[in-house]
Design an enzyme around this catalytic site. Structure first.
Site, PDB file in Angstrom:
ATOM      1  CE  LYS A 179      44.793  43.767  34.823  1.00  0.00           C
ATOM      2  NZ  LYS A 179      44.840  44.007  36.288  1.00  0.00           N
ATOM      3  CB  THR A 212      34.931  40.120  38.489  1.00  0.00           C
ATOM      4  OG1 THR A 212      34.116  41.303  38.462  1.00  0.00           O
ATOM      5  CG2 THR A 212      34.365  39.065  37.571  1.00  0.00           C
ATOM      6  N   GLY A 214      38.603  41.912  42.855  1.00  0.00           N
ATOM      7  CA  GLY A 214      39.954  41.433  43.164  1.00  0.00           C
ATOM      8  C   GLY A 214      40.589  40.554  42.108  1.00  0.00           C
ATOM      9  CB  THR A 215      39.709  39.612  38.589  1.00  0.00           C
ATOM     10  OG1 THR A 215      39.383  40.961  38.257  1.00  0.00           O
ATOM     11  CG2 THR A 215      38.454  38.797  38.756  1.00  0.00           C
ATOM     12  N   GLY A 216      42.105  41.435  39.364  1.00  0.00           N
ATOM     13  CA  GLY A 216      43.393  42.003  38.938  1.00  0.00           C
ATOM     14  C   GLY A 216      44.465  41.776  39.998  1.00  0.00           C
ATOM     15  CB  CYS A 217      44.418  42.164  43.712  1.00  0.00           C
ATOM     16  SG  CYS A 217      43.752  43.818  43.797  1.00  0.00           S
TER      17      CYS A 217
HETATM   18  N1  ATP Z   1      34.325  37.425  33.609  1.00  0.00           N
HETATM   19  C1  ATP Z   1      35.568  36.965  33.464  1.00  0.00           C
HETATM   20  N2  ATP Z   1      35.773  35.697  33.031  1.00  0.00           N
HETATM   21  C2  ATP Z   1      37.034  35.204  32.879  1.00  0.00           C
HETATM   22  N3  ATP Z   1      38.134  35.931  33.136  1.00  0.00           N
HETATM   23  C3  ATP Z   1      38.008  37.199  33.570  1.00  0.00           C
HETATM   24  C4  ATP Z   1      36.718  37.790  33.761  1.00  0.00           C
HETATM   25  N4  ATP Z   1      36.895  39.065  34.225  1.00  0.00           N
HETATM   26  C5  ATP Z   1      38.219  39.244  34.315  1.00  0.00           C
HETATM   27  N5  ATP Z   1      38.901  38.136  33.913  1.00  0.00           N
HETATM   28  C6  ATP Z   1      40.357  37.931  33.922  1.00  0.00           C
HETATM   29  O1  ATP Z   1      40.834  38.302  35.198  1.00  0.00           O
HETATM   30  C7  ATP Z   1      42.114  38.950  35.096  1.00  0.00           C
HETATM   31  C8  ATP Z   1      41.998  40.346  35.678  1.00  0.00           C
HETATM   32  O2  ATP Z   1      41.405  41.181  34.700  1.00  0.00           O
HETATM   33  P1  ATP Z   1      40.563  42.502  34.941  1.00  0.00           P
HETATM   34  O3  ATP Z   1      40.552  43.199  33.639  1.00  0.00           O
HETATM   35  O4  ATP Z   1      39.260  42.132  35.575  1.00  0.00           O
HETATM   36  O5  ATP Z   1      41.463  43.222  36.021  1.00  0.00           O
HETATM   37  P2  ATP Z   1      41.179  44.451  36.947  1.00  0.00           P
HETATM   38  O6  ATP Z   1      40.164  45.326  36.348  1.00  0.00           O
HETATM   39  O7  ATP Z   1      42.511  45.047  37.246  1.00  0.00           O
HETATM   40  O8  ATP Z   1      40.601  43.785  38.276  1.00  0.00           O
HETATM   41  P3  ATP Z   1      40.333  44.465  39.738  1.00  0.00           P
HETATM   42  O9  ATP Z   1      40.499  45.935  39.608  1.00  0.00           O
HETATM   43  O10 ATP Z   1      38.962  44.038  40.165  1.00  0.00           O
HETATM   44  O11 ATP Z   1      41.328  43.847  40.675  1.00  0.00           O
HETATM   45  C9  ATP Z   1      42.454  38.929  33.603  1.00  0.00           C
HETATM   46  O12 ATP Z   1      43.268  37.807  33.318  1.00  0.00           O
HETATM   47  C10 ATP Z   1      41.097  38.823  32.932  1.00  0.00           C
HETATM   48  O13 ATP Z   1      41.152  38.245  31.663  1.00  0.00           O
HETATM   49  C1  HMH Z   2      42.988  47.840  48.470  1.00  0.00           C
HETATM   50  C2  HMH Z   2      42.564  47.599  47.077  1.00  0.00           C
HETATM   51  N1  HMH Z   2      43.508  47.417  46.135  1.00  0.00           N
HETATM   52  C3  HMH Z   2      43.135  47.192  44.856  1.00  0.00           C
HETATM   53  C4  HMH Z   2      41.805  47.152  44.479  1.00  0.00           C
HETATM   54  C5  HMH Z   2      41.434  46.932  43.036  1.00  0.00           C
HETATM   55  O1  HMH Z   2      40.633  45.883  42.876  1.00  0.00           O
HETATM   56  C6  HMH Z   2      40.848  47.335  45.514  1.00  0.00           C
HETATM   57  N2  HMH Z   2      39.513  47.297  45.240  1.00  0.00           N
HETATM   58  N3  HMH Z   2      41.258  47.559  46.795  1.00  0.00           N
END
Ligand code: ATP
Ligand code: HMH
Length: 274
Positions: A179, A212, A214-217
């Site tokens: 990502k 942002t 929880g975007t990854g989750c």
């Molecule tokens: N500012 C943004 N605008 C558009 N898309 C974004 C943005 N930030 C993240 N994304 C998208 O959101 C998804 C999750 O990416 P990210 O790299 O933020 O994950 P993460 O770090 O695991 O998230 P988290 O740990 O907060 O759950 C990807 O598809 C990424 O491209």
């Molecule tokens: C419980 C939990 N899982 C995953 C993440 C990563 O975003 C978070 N902040 N909290």
């Protein structure tokens, strides 16, 4: 009695975020919005809000195994996602049970650190992630720091990111999505996808927002929902990306820190409510 409706079922194995933006809560909201029946196995409870993580309280290993066994004996999931797995031992037990129950369509989100910097997975757990979980993954979804930790490659260029994707594929994941949320800060975010044959990028407009959390989750839960429906990984990835982009774009005003994304947005837009 009316006829019962068949539904696809998705399971999240992850930590709880009391603030409701990440972890189990983000996953269940996403499953619901995408129309699949959501189930959850908790690995740990976090005391967390939009400003950070105030505490982490693991569920016992016995509790983890009991939850997995309860699901296996009654409710076979069509797809699974794993999120915060807490430690090496929790990863090993979870991987063992996923294998034992022959559960398929596993999305592994190798959650290590929360956005505020709190550690959600110990150092020793990296080994277990590499040796037990990656092989189970139909799709693995590291962010840049996670891909670096898992591969030992410093990702400071597009080529280095491609190399990391290859290493994760070689380690056993069927599909790798590295990502791009943490990659640069230009007008676009690009996620890199590798399926062992093709390497391609999903490019979207970068939304300028601090919300942002929880975007990854949310993205990995959307992938699991799509796989639960029986979609191929490539379509699942494209659809899940639309879901997360919409959720970030239509931000909501919740909390004073890094707010959550809008889990309703995708469905509301489909019904012309935004
Ligand atoms: N500012 C943004 N605008 C558009 N898309 C974004 C943005 N930030 C993240 N994304 C998208 O959101 C998804 C999750 O990416 P990210 O790299 O933020 O994950 P993460 O770090 O695991 O998230 P988290 O740990 O907060 O759950 C990807 O598809 C990424 O491209
Ligand atoms: C419980 C939990 N899982 C995953 C993440 C990563 O975003 C978070 N902040 N909290």
């Amino acid at each position: 009695m009316g006829q019962l409706i068949k539904v696809s079922k998705a399971l999240t194995i992850a930590g709880s975020d009391s603030g409701g933006g990440a972890g189990i809560q983000a996953d269940l909201k996403t499953f619901q919005e995408l129309g699949v029946y959501g189930m959850s196995v908790l690995t740990a409870v976090t005391a967390q809000n939009t400003t950070g993580v105030q505490g982490v309280f693991p569920v016992s290993i016995e509790g983890l195994e009991a939850q997995l066994a309860s699901i296996a004996s009654d409710l076979t999931p069509d797809a699974i996602k794993t999120g915060m797995l807490f430690s090496g031992e929790y990863i090993e037990r979870t991987a063992y049970m996923i294998r034992k129950f022959a559960w398929e369509n596993v999305v592994v989100d190798p959650v290590m650190v929360a956005k505020g910097g709190a550690t959600l997975l110990g150092e020793e757990a990296l080994h277990a992630m590499k040796t037990c979980m990656l092989q189970l993954a139909k799709i693995v979804t590291p962010n840049i720091p996670e891909a670096e930790a898992l591969t030992g490659i410093e990702i400071n260029s597009p080529e280095a990111r491609e190399e990391a994707a290859r290493v994760l594929f070689d380690a056993g994941a069927d599909h790798v999505v590295v990502k791009g949320g943490h990659f640069g800060n230009g007008d676009f975010v690009t996620d890199l996808v590798f399926n062992g044959i093709e390497m391609f990028e999903l490019i979207e407009k970068r939304i300028q927002t601090k919300n942002t959390h929880g975007t990854g989750c949310t993205f990995s839960a959307a992938l699991a929902a799509e796989l639960a429906y029986g979609r191929k990984p490539e379509s699942a990835i494209v659809n899940a990306k639309k879901y997360i982009q919409t959720a970030i774009e239509h931000g909501i005003d919740v909390g004073s820190g890094h707010g959550p994304v809008n889990h309703f947005a995708y469905r509301r837009i489909a019904h012309e409510q935004y």
